[in-house]
Design an enzyme around this catalytic site. Structure first.
Site, PDB file in Angstrom:
ATOM      1  N   ARG A   1      45.637 -32.104 -70.283  1.00  0.00           N
ATOM      2  CA  ARG A   1      44.559 -33.028 -70.634  1.00  0.00           C
ATOM      3  C   ARG A   1      44.043 -32.727 -72.034  1.00  0.00           C
ATOM      4  O   ARG A   1      44.021 -31.582 -72.466  1.00  0.00           O
ATOM      5  CB  ARG A   1      43.437 -32.900 -69.606  1.00  0.00           C
ATOM      6  CG  ARG A   1      42.109 -33.449 -70.061  1.00  0.00           C
ATOM      7  CD  ARG A   1      41.014 -33.280 -69.013  1.00  0.00           C
ATOM      8  NE  ARG A   1      39.708 -33.394 -69.651  1.00  0.00           N
ATOM      9  CZ  ARG A   1      38.552 -33.235 -69.020  1.00  0.00           C
ATOM     10  NH1 ARG A   1      38.528 -32.966 -67.733  1.00  0.00           N
ATOM     11  NH2 ARG A   1      37.421 -33.344 -69.674  1.00  0.00           N
TER      12      ARG A   1
ATOM     13  N   THR B   1      38.978 -32.280 -63.896  1.00  0.00           N
ATOM     14  CA  THR B   1      39.854 -33.444 -63.932  1.00  0.00           C
ATOM     15  C   THR B   1      40.917 -33.220 -64.993  1.00  0.00           C
ATOM     16  O   THR B   1      40.575 -32.728 -66.066  1.00  0.00           O
ATOM     17  CB  THR B   1      39.021 -34.696 -64.301  1.00  0.00           C
ATOM     18  OG1 THR B   1      37.933 -34.782 -63.388  1.00  0.00           O
ATOM     19  CG2 THR B   1      39.858 -35.965 -64.250  1.00  0.00           C
TER      20      THR B   1
ATOM     21  N   ASN C   1      30.544 -35.216 -60.595  1.00  0.00           N
ATOM     22  CA  ASN C   1      31.395 -35.996 -61.493  1.00  0.00           C
ATOM     23  C   ASN C   1      32.871 -35.818 -61.195  1.00  0.00           C
ATOM     24  O   ASN C   1      33.651 -36.750 -61.310  1.00  0.00           O
ATOM     25  CB  ASN C   1      31.105 -35.632 -62.943  1.00  0.00           C
ATOM     26  CG  ASN C   1      31.695 -36.641 -63.894  1.00  0.00           C
ATOM     27  OD1 ASN C   1      31.456 -37.827 -63.747  1.00  0.00           O
ATOM     28  ND2 ASN C   1      32.494 -36.178 -64.834  1.00  0.00           N
TER      29      ASN C   1
ATOM     30  N   GLU D   1      36.551 -21.633 -64.889  1.00  0.00           N
ATOM     31  CA  GLU D   1      37.975 -21.335 -65.039  1.00  0.00           C
ATOM     32  C   GLU D   1      38.159 -19.926 -65.583  1.00  0.00           C
ATOM     33  O   GLU D   1      39.132 -19.248 -65.282  1.00  0.00           O
ATOM     34  CB  GLU D   1      38.637 -22.341 -65.964  1.00  0.00           C
ATOM     35  CG  GLU D   1      38.724 -23.748 -65.387  1.00  0.00           C
ATOM     36  CD  GLU D   1      37.500 -24.590 -65.699  1.00  0.00           C
ATOM     37  OE1 GLU D   1      36.482 -24.040 -66.176  1.00  0.00           O
ATOM     38  OE2 GLU D   1      37.563 -25.827 -65.472  1.00  0.00           O
TER      39      GLU D   1
END
Lengths: 1212, 335
Positions: A142, A59, A1028, A92
């Site tokens: 973020r 996210t 999630n 990642e």
């Protein structure tokens, strides 16, 4: 195929994909105006220009990967007519590595990420840049986790990559996210410098806005084919072999590092040229540093990212008033071109305020500020520069704050290193924002309060698209959610207006407010956001003549003072009558259009219907028809309310926490819970992120409509309801009947039938305001009335009829003394449920499949464990503010909990184990040393058997006595031992997380910890997807299941994590499923805790991502075991030590087919609908997976591990 | 020995009287091929259930809508909205089109509607997709205590009238035996437009699971004993109504087929036996039937068709007798 004629084609058209979510139509030719969010805007360019895309969910960037995956699944090609290969990696770090490799082998690549994900890419980013490799990484910027995790936006992640050698290109809006994505792809090919293209997480990535799309011809025009060829020619190729990635020594490394300088020198020129080229094609001109404002400005702010929108409004406002102010938007942040920057500013500038959306503790200033200082210093002279921080973790940043900064800048001695947007009453760095801001009156500003599940957000997305696509108006939508997954409130902020909408902040003065849930009226101050004269639409079961008396005083006050136009509609009834159940969205959407007048009436109705057809076309005609019916009947139910002149209500808003809650809860938790966290000053918050536990008990959310009510007559005291309750809202207590003294009249009790607690009574009690109404308890209740089978020992009944009585009952229930731990068998279903849950009322989804395991663990061991929790659902419902579900027993003991990262949780917990063991050793050593002074107690403590509850209780008593003796000793050694004495009592470490962690990103660490031999208990809450982040596939996702990143059905089999762990002979491994065998779960937990070495429990955890009715999740688990899909087993090394085969199968041979199990789960069933042939193929393979695994396990249960014992037996 | 085993059903010329009735075997192309290979003269596709289509639409709608927008990390629902899925009749119509395209034998579509509009809408789709005939699968459990039998019956008649009026292909109506006056109902259905009747429906009947104390819908495969009911009514209706007769339920062997033909069936429909023994069983049945007629030197099955119908049988009352008489006799004989 035979020719189809009209009627058939109508059926087809109705069922066809009409581009449901905008994300599905990255077509060859793009309409001029499109409604997209920032993620989609960037992803469409990235997909069109890439060949290899490696993805991983995080996210707020996940949507870019999801879109790329779904476009490729839908066989959408890039500009070269080839479908990009989209592959999910294990982390990642893995995605960056894959991209690095693909680039070396000549492909054009991209990836998408944010925050910690970007940090994991850093090592490869150095390499990619060092090798001058063109690539673009798109980042939804973020916050990086520090004292806490935050999913929201700031530049802390991007700023951590400044040193990698990537060019950093910033987009400030959705439009720019598209346009500059293209510039980045073009410029990287020309410059050979890799690009990180970023835009603000949520504020830009999730803001839906009308932008002008770029069509494929423009994209093609921007890409120089020769440069693509050059990239390919640089690839590793055995036909012209070369070598990269050498190791270099002091003699040459330095020079080689400097050899690339000229490439960086060229980047600013190249980027500007590409921006100019794009301007020639599309008419939108960008510059490396865009100046905006008065040509003779004296005071200027410099910033980048979405804050630019708010700043622009403020600057325009001041310039219009004749003030000499301006702003600089930074687009190309790295390489930072001093000349371009300085030249962008008017020569008149005297003062510059640099705004950074990041914090660099200990630095002389934040990065952008330092760059600006350096730029002026290098050019000589220049204006005065101050710097400040704003907007960390998506903190609101609005024009009033920009005005405040410009005010400060104009002062003789402005505050440097300020903050804006918060109140810092500790170091006093914040600028008080006293300026007011009024938005442009032309803009329709609408705010909608809804529930996550009532369709409000979906309808608003739809509305904004309708207006964006059907009118010349600009349109913008942004959505805010609360932190709970069950009963979550959503607030939609929609703007429509004739001009450009730059407002990158929440609406604070709305001219239209809608409240889609009547009960919100008494929970929050819904009308605080209403502007004077605004229209208020309320979904109300009360008609225009009755509603006034049902409103709390604050709402009446707003209605009167602000002269609001007030309308009600009983949308719930209209929706129900139309056959739409709880989904009130269509009704309220229709009323919004009618009242707002954004579109003429008939046009609006047609547009809404077209929107419905577009959104739901694939779902079937019946869905469309019923929504149409709701549209047609909505307006008749809409009525205006005459607002009286005086407040008549005596009712006030419900207090967020009870008056007797602890001080911290009153001061801090309550503010956050009531949506006023922004008002908390710095001093209110813990300095290191440490929070008290056991605070969910004060946050009564009361979200259920029906709650379970116990019928003692029928109850067979099995305790299943309490065990399975995801929110610890059904409890069991066995107690001395004497405790019933003072019980409320309605309190239910009955004698315990079992001989184990003869003479005692028991009660099953619901916590009426903590129950989410999920119905799992009723579904598992095995006790049915003999006269009426549908009546069970617990039954869902309307909360409204029972809440008053049950509240009182529950309060009394809590006051009944807890059962002593030494008197129960915690490793049984009943025994465990007699213990207080030390995990209660979490914000998990209604019917969550994970939390029953966490709760059970807390009951069995919660008084003596530390939990290391991987990032994911369990860290969100476990650790997201405002309140904490981990609770304490009547001695104040309970789980101590922490979350480190997603990827390192096993190691994190392992470290806890090392620390606990080390301190236990120290305590033991000190105790041995002090034994002569302490006497026999020392030996008793050192030799204590702590394998049972009784043993632990006795040891605790001994430690109390020890502490008493130590105090008397008053020596340095005694003092040291006193601080360490807690470690003389057995302390467990539980390492907990989901399958994304255990199977994928954290597997390396998990494997290492499994191999360590240390005593840790690892609980994998296996939902078989990344729950999630929205349901992306993990290596735990079963074959044939549809998940995000596996939109065509997962083609590979589920990883057998348990089998991998069993190969380490000393690891205890159990595969459990509460719905299949509750006793086995409790046994496995107890055995894992008892095993003096690593233990791994893999727990099947149904999730709404499976596409099931969560109330039946226990039945699904049973079928999972019955079909062999989820075999139950325990692998206990202790058995091997005793010469027996260590593995036991706890479930029987499959007795139903996988197909039969799979057909009831949406994740499988959707593939059957979308691609039946592929489904059949995958189903056959999945059945083979199951058969083969069962065959393997059946052999395993006969396998002995201990060679010596096997030989001895053979010799006999 | 050659016997002409061709027959006419709903105006369709069939190579023999064996039709594979609606079952999972007729729901897939590969098994449809096997049935044709084994000698099926026609196939009836499984029923398209309007109710199921609607239920399915809502289930999918809920799947996508329910979980969307529950947290800021999950913006667009959990299960990715797929391309190319449909919850409407398309899958069925695709099967029909494909079957028509690939098979040489007539393909009969079957429909179980719910709403008046639904029946005619889907009937038209089926005709348009090439169905050679349409079989209406009509049965509803009338639980309303205020609804009379004649209202139910009139509903069926209206339905057949509507559907017949909306399509041009032959129409069969598959009925249940549970009518007060089946013979009258059969006549009225034919007069309302049915080109033939299929005797009878077999449908899910509830069972009770004693372990879980739950009602569970179940269907059990037919056994040869089930043949008796269609046998009786075929025999009764042969010659009494002006339409084709298909006998279904309990057809397991060649002899079963023979019996039904002698009773007056134009075709027999098989499902359970084929599910039990596989599609190739149809060839065995066909061979047995053909052998029976051949061994007795029939020229054609047409010759024997209805020879034992009530009209033509030597003991017509036998078809009307119920078990009462026999029970009485056996009861008496004990003394």
């Amino acid at each position: 195929m035979t020719a189809r004629n009209t009627a058939r084609n109508i059926a087809r058209t109705n069922a066809e994909n009409n581009g449901q979510n905008g994300g599905q139509n990255n077509a060859e030719s793009i309409a001029q105006n499109i409604m997209v969010d920032g993620n989609e805007a960037a992803a469409r360019i990235a997909h069109a220009l890439s060949e290899v895309i490696a993805i991983y969910p995080i996210t707020p960037s996940s949507a870019m990967g999801e879109l790329a995956d779904s476009w490729s699944q839908a066989r959408q090609t890039n500009i070269w007519g080839v479908i990009p290969d989209v592959t999910e990696m294990q982390s990642e770090g893995g995605a960056a590595g894959a991209i690095h490799g693909a680039l070396q082998a000549g492909a054009l690549c991209t990836t998408f990420t944010a925050s910690q994900g970007l940090l994991l890419m850093i090592p490869n980013m150095y390499k990619i840049a060092g090798e001058l490799t063109p690539v673009v990484i798109h980042v939804a910027a973020r916050t990086v986790a520090t004292h806490a995790l935050s999913i929201f936006g700031d530049h802390s992640d991007v700023m951590a990559t400044r040193q990698t050698g990537f060019a950093l290109l910033s987009s400030a809006s959705v439009q720019e996210a598209q346009d500059l994505a293209l510039v980045a792809h073009a410029a990287t090919l020309r410059s050979r410098i890799p690009f990180l293209h970023f835009f603000d997480g949520f504020r830009t990535s999730h803001e839906i806005k009308k932008i002008i799309g770029i069509d494929r011809d423009v994209i093609r025009e921007m890409i120089d084919e020769d440069l693509v060829t050059e990239h390919r020619l640089r690839a590793l190729n055995p036909n012209a072999p070369k070598l990269r990635g050498t190791a270099q020594n002091p003699d040459v490394f330095f020079q080689a590092r400097e050899a690339a300088n000229q490439f960086y020198d060229e980047v600013p020129r190249i980027v500007q040229e590409e921006m100019d080229k794009l301007a020639g094609l599309i008419g939108r001109q960008y510059r490396l540093f865009d100046y905006h404002g008065a040509p003779d400005a004296e005071n200027v702010v410099v910033l980048m990212g979405s804050g630019v929108g708010a700043a622009k409004e403020a600057v325009d406002h001041l310039v219009a008033a004749g003030e000499k102010v301006g702003m600089v938007t930074v687009h190309l942040y790295r390489p930072f071109s001093i000349d371009h920057f300085v030249d962008a500013l008017p020569e008149t500038v005297k003062n510059v305020a640099v705004l950074d959306r990041t914090k660099e503790p200990g630095a002389t200033g934040e990065p952008l500020y330092l760059d600006v200082i350096a730029a002026f210093a290098e050019r000589g002279g220049g204006p005065r520069v101050i710097g400040g921080r704003y907007g960390l973790s998506s903190k609101e940043f609005d024009p009033a704050m920009v005005l405040t900064v410009l005010d400060e800048l104009a002062k003789d001695k402005p505050k440097n290193h300020f903050t804006v947007g918060i109140t810092d009453d500790v170091t006093n760095l914040s600028l008080p924002v006293e300026r007011q801001w009024r938005e442009d009156e032309d803009v329709v500003r609408a705010v909608f309060y809804g529930l996550g599940a009532d369709g409000t957000v979906g309808a608003n997305k739809n509305s904004v698209k309708i207006i964006g696509e059907n009118t010349d108006m600009a349109a913008q939508a942004y959505f805010v959610y609360d932190s709970k997954k069950s009963g979550a409130m959503t607030v939609s902020h929609l703007r429509f207006g004739p001009g450009e909408i730059d407002s990158t902040y929440l609406i604070s003065k709305a001219n239209f407010v809608a409240c889609h849930q009547f009960n919100f009226m008494e929970k929050i101050d819904v009308l605080d956001v209403a502007d004077d004269g605004a229209t208020f639409l309320l979904n109300s079961p009360f008609g225009p003549n009755e509603v006034w008396d049902q409103l709390p005083a604050n709402a009446q006050q707003h209605l009167i003072n602000k002269r609001l136009k007030f309308y009600v509609v009983d949308a719930t009834s209209v929706a129900r009558t139309a056959g739409l159940g709880q989904r009130v969205n269509t009704v309220l959407q229709t009323c919004f259009f009618a009242l707002s007048g954004v579109l003429p009436h008939d046009e609006a109705i047609t547009a809404i219907k077209n929107g419905i057809k577009k959104a739901y076309g694939k779902r079937g005609q019946v869905v469309i028809d019923k929504n149409y019916a709701a549209v047609d009947s909505s307006l008749a139910a809409l009525a205006e309310v005459t607002v009286p002149n005086a407040v008549s209500s005596t009712r006030q808003l419900v207090e967020p926490v009870p008056a007797d809650a602890p001080d911290f809860v009153q001061r801090v938790t309550a503010m956050i819970a009531s949506g006023k966290g922004d008002l908390l000053p710095v001093s209110a918050l813990p300095v290191d992120g440490t929070f008290p536990t056991a605070t969910t008990q004060y946050e009564k959310r009361s979200i259920a409509i029906d709650i379970p009510i116990w019928d003692p007559e029928i109850c067979i005291e099995c305790a299943r309801c309490a065990l399975v309750c995801p929110h610890a809202a059904i409890r069991l207590k066995v107690y001395d009947p004497a405790a019933l003294e003072g019980a409320p009249d309605g309190f239910q009790t009955k004698p315990w039938k079992g001989r184990d607690y003869e003479g005692m009574n028991f009660t099953i009690q619901v916590a009426p305001e903590d129950c989410t109404g999920c119905t799992v308890c009723v579904n598992v209740c095995p006790a049915k009335s003999k006269a009426e089978v549908k009546h069970k020992a617990i039954n869902m009944e309307p909360k409204i009829d029972h809440v008053a009585v049950e509240k009182e009952n529950y309060e009394f229930f809590l006051s009944i003394p807890e059962m002593e731990r030494t008197k129960v068998s915690p490793d049984t279903v009943k025994g465990s449920q007699m213990l207080k849950p030390l995990f209660e009322y979490s914000g998990a989804c209604a019917g969550c499949g994970e939390t029953p395991y966490v709760k059970l663990m807390s009951q069995m061991f919660g008084d003596r464990i530390i939990i290391a929790n991987a990032t994911g659902c369990s860290s969100i419902y476990g650790g997201n503010l405002p309140s904490t579900p981990y609770a304490v027993d009547d001695q104040g003991r309970g789980p101590a909990w922490s979350n480190s990262l997603f990827e390192d949780n096993a190691e994190f917990g392992f470290g806890m184990r090392l620390a606990v063991d080390h301190q236990t050793t120290m305590a033991n050593d000190l105790l041995a040393e002090l034994a002569p002074e302490i006497g026999a107690l020392a030996g008793e403590i050192l030799d204590a058997d702590q394998s049972s509850e009784d043993g632990i209780a006795k040891q605790r008593d001994r430690v109390v006595e020890l502490r008493r003796l130590l105090t008397a000793l008053d020596s340095p050694l005694a003092k040291r031992l006193d601080t360490l004495a807690d470690y003389l009592v057995r302390m467990g470490v539980w390492i907990m997380g989901g399958d994304g962690w255990a199977y994928d990103i954290g597997f390396g660490g998990l494997d290492h910890v499994l191999a360590s031999g240390r005593n840790v208990n690892i609980l994998v809450l296996d939902t078989e997807v990344y729950s999630n982040t929205g349901g992306q596939a993990s290596k735990s996702t079963p074959r044939a299941a549809v998940a995000k990143f596996a939109a065509g059905g997962k083609a590979t089999m589920k990883k057998d994590l348990g089998m991998i762990a069993m190969l380490y002979a000393d690891v205890y491994v159990a595969q459990v499923s509460m719905g299949a065998n509750m006793t086995q779960v409790a046994k496995a937990f107890a055995e894992a805790e008892a095993h003096d070495g690593p233990s791994l429990i893999i727990a099947l955890s149904p999730c709404i991502a499976h596409g099931i009715d969560m109330s039946t999740m226990m039945a699904h688990q049973k079928e999972a075991a019955d079909s062999g899909y989820w075999p139950l087993y325990r692998f206990n090394p202790a058995e091997a030590d005793a010469g027996r085969p260590p593995m036991k199968l706890d479930s029987r041979a499959p007795k139903m087919s996988f197909r039969d199990f799979a057909k009831s789960e949406g994740r499988f069933a959707m593939l059957a609908r979308a691609n039946p042939e592929h489904y059949e193929e995958l189903m056959d393979q999945a059945q083979d997976d199951i058969d083969n695994r069962w065959h393997l396990y059946e052999q395993m249960i006969h396998v002995e591990r201990t060679a010596e014992l096997a030989v001895e037996e053979g010799e006999e | 020995m050659t016997v002409d085993i061709t027959t006419k059903y709903l105006g369709l010329d069939l190579t023999n009287p064996l039709v594979a009735s609606a079952s999972p075997l007729t729901g897939k192309l590969d098994t449809l091929f096997q049935l044709e290979e084994a000698g099926a003269a026609a196939v009836v596709l499984p029923s398209l259930f309007e109710e199921q289509i609607e239920h399915d639409s809502w289930a999918v709608h809920d799947l996508y809508e329910y979980s969307s927008a529950i947290s800021p990390e999950n913006f667009g629902g959990y299960v990715p909205e797929m391309e190319g899925y449909n919850t409407g009749p398309d899958r069925y119509l695709d099967l029909l089109e494909n079957a028509k395209d690939k098979l040489g034998i007539p393909v009969i579509a079957s429909l179980n509607g719910m709403s008046p509009g639904g029946w005619t809408k889907y009937a038209k789709f089926m005709e348009e997709c090439g169905a050679d005939a349409l079989e209406l699968n009509v049965y509803r459990v009338a639980t309303e205590t205020n609804t009379t039998g004649s209202e139910i019956e009139q509903g069926y008649i209206d339905l057949v009238t509507d559907v017949k009026g909306s399509i041009g292909i032959p129409l069969a109506v598959k009925i249940s035996p549970y009518f007060s006056s089946l013979a009258s109902m059969a006549r009225r259905l034919v007069e309302a437009g049915a080109d033939g009747l299929v005797l009878f429906n077999r449908f899910y009947q509830p069972d009770i699971n004693l372990d879980e104390l739950k009602v569970k819908p179940d269907v059990v495969l037919s056994s040869p004993v089930n043949l008796r009911l269609p046998l009786r009514w075929t025999a009764i209706l042969r010659g009494r109504i002006n339409g084709s007769l298909a006998a279904s339920s309990g057809v397991h062997t060649g002899e079963d087929v023979v019996k039904l033909i002698l009773a007056g069936a134009d075709v027999t429909q098989m499902a359970s036996a084929l599910l039990k023994y596989g599609p190739s069983h149809l060839a065995t049945v066909l061979f047995e039937m053909e052998s029976w007629f051949a061994e007795r030197n029939y020229e054609s099955i047409e010759q024997g068709k209805g020879s034992l119908s009530q009209v033509h049988a030597s003991d017509p009352e036998a078809f009307e007798r119920t078990n009462y008489m026999r029970s009485l006799v056996s009861y008496s004989s004990r003394y």
